[in-house]
Enzyme design. Sequence first.
Site, PDB file in Angstrom:
ATOM      1  N   ASN A  26      15.843 -26.909 -23.677  1.00 41.50           N
ATOM      2  CA  ASN A  26      15.720 -28.181 -22.969  1.00 41.50           C
ATOM      3  C   ASN A  26      16.378 -28.031 -21.595  1.00 41.50           C
ATOM      4  OD1 ASN A  26      18.558 -28.667 -23.262  1.00 41.50           O
ATOM      5  ND2 ASN A  26      18.210 -29.651 -25.247  1.00 41.50           N
ATOM      6  N   LYS A  27      16.301 -29.071 -20.793  1.00 38.98           N
ATOM      7  CA  LYS A  27      16.778 -28.978 -19.406  1.00 38.98           C
ATOM      8  C   LYS A  27      18.267 -28.635 -19.341  1.00 38.98           C
ATOM      9  CE  LYS A  27      16.833 -31.652 -15.084  1.00 38.98           C
ATOM     10  NZ  LYS A  27      16.445 -32.952 -14.456  1.00 38.98           N
ATOM     11  N   LYS A  28      19.069 -29.313 -20.149  1.00 44.78           N
ATOM     12  CA  LYS A  28      20.505 -29.067 -20.156  1.00 44.78           C
ATOM     13  C   LYS A  28      20.818 -27.640 -20.563  1.00 44.78           C
ATOM     14  CE  LYS A  28      24.825 -30.754 -22.207  1.00 44.78           C
ATOM     15  NZ  LYS A  28      25.418 -31.737 -23.160  1.00 44.78           N
ATOM     16  N   GLU A  29      20.122 -27.143 -21.592  1.00 45.81           N
ATOM     17  CA  GLU A  29      20.335 -25.764 -22.057  1.00 45.81           C
ATOM     18  C   GLU A  29      19.913 -24.755 -21.007  1.00 45.81           C
ATOM     19  OE1 GLU A  29      19.657 -26.509 -26.870  1.00 45.81           O
ATOM     20  OE2 GLU A  29      17.960 -26.065 -25.557  1.00 45.81           O
ATOM     21  N   ASP A  71      12.156 -28.409 -32.580  1.00 45.57           N
ATOM     22  CA  ASP A  71      11.557 -27.596 -33.643  1.00 45.57           C
ATOM     23  C   ASP A  71      10.041 -27.708 -33.621  1.00 45.57           C
ATOM     24  OD1 ASP A  71      14.116 -26.950 -34.521  1.00 45.57           O
ATOM     25  OD2 ASP A  71      14.156 -28.516 -36.043  1.00 45.57           O
TER      26      ASP A  71
END
Length: 317
Positions: free
Chosen positions: A196-199, A262
């Site tokens: 995701n964006k944060k990751e 997932d």
Amino acid sequence: MIGKLIENFKNIKIAVIGDLMLDEYIMGKVDRISPEAPVPVVKVTEEKFVLGGAANVINNLASLGADVYCGGLVGKDNNAEKLINAFPKNVDCNLILKVENRPTIVKKRVIAGHQQLLRLEFYINEDEEKIIIENLKNHIKNIDAIILSDYNKGLLTKSLSQKIINLCRENNVIITVDPKPKNISNFVGASSITPNKKEAYAAVDANVLENIDVVGEKLKKKYNLDTVLITRSEEGMTLYDKEIHNIPTYAKEVYDVTGAGDTVISVFTLAKAAGATWEEAAKIANAAGGIVVGKIGTSTVSEKELIETYNSIYKEK
């Protein structure tokens, strides 16, 4: 196109290697505080288990008709039996190792009304690398793609992950990863990752003001990936292939994002293995993600839902 592609899902054999776990929900009511400590006393009214972690990825694939090999570690306990028995019939559990002196991973959530009071996790660090690789070598000729589902519970070490990636490269097998940022270097050379964006920002230690496209290209180059798919919540997804493809979101109502990642990696990988381009696979995964966030809890997508939703977005006949 989409109908024929999804019909081909039934011909795909795909393996998922990762942190298998059960999500346990203990639900009840609070009507008093414990006299022993300043904590609420929960009167339990219901207990339930659902497939979590890599097991939820497997459940998503199985619901779309793929033949799935399930790989990971569990204990020799009742929770392992609950987990294995919960899988659909098209899941092959022969790659699961049952290990002595360790519990099956269970995430326990105690919920009173609509309030989550606490969450307990069991962290496992066991190295059964040699057996996992040998088992995988025995099946690799029959596998179209492998997903590494990393929940940071100790299974997908750098050594194991690199051996699996190299095995896939040697046998021309697609390999995708849903990584945790702290483990990103374990997955150099994969076909694709789906942070995701944060990751994504954390994985390259980027400032939050840095352009997302710069971050995506950094990820792709630094970790020698064919593609990167960054999920961006209400901003949709961005695929970094030979070109940059922005895929807008469409979800009408968001009830619960649990398990959405997932679903995305499941459908993204399955569609690519079934013959889609990476861009087509991302669009199909985007449709699937939009469906599951409109449901409560970890959910799966049916073929019918996926076809109808995809066609409504992209106006295919």
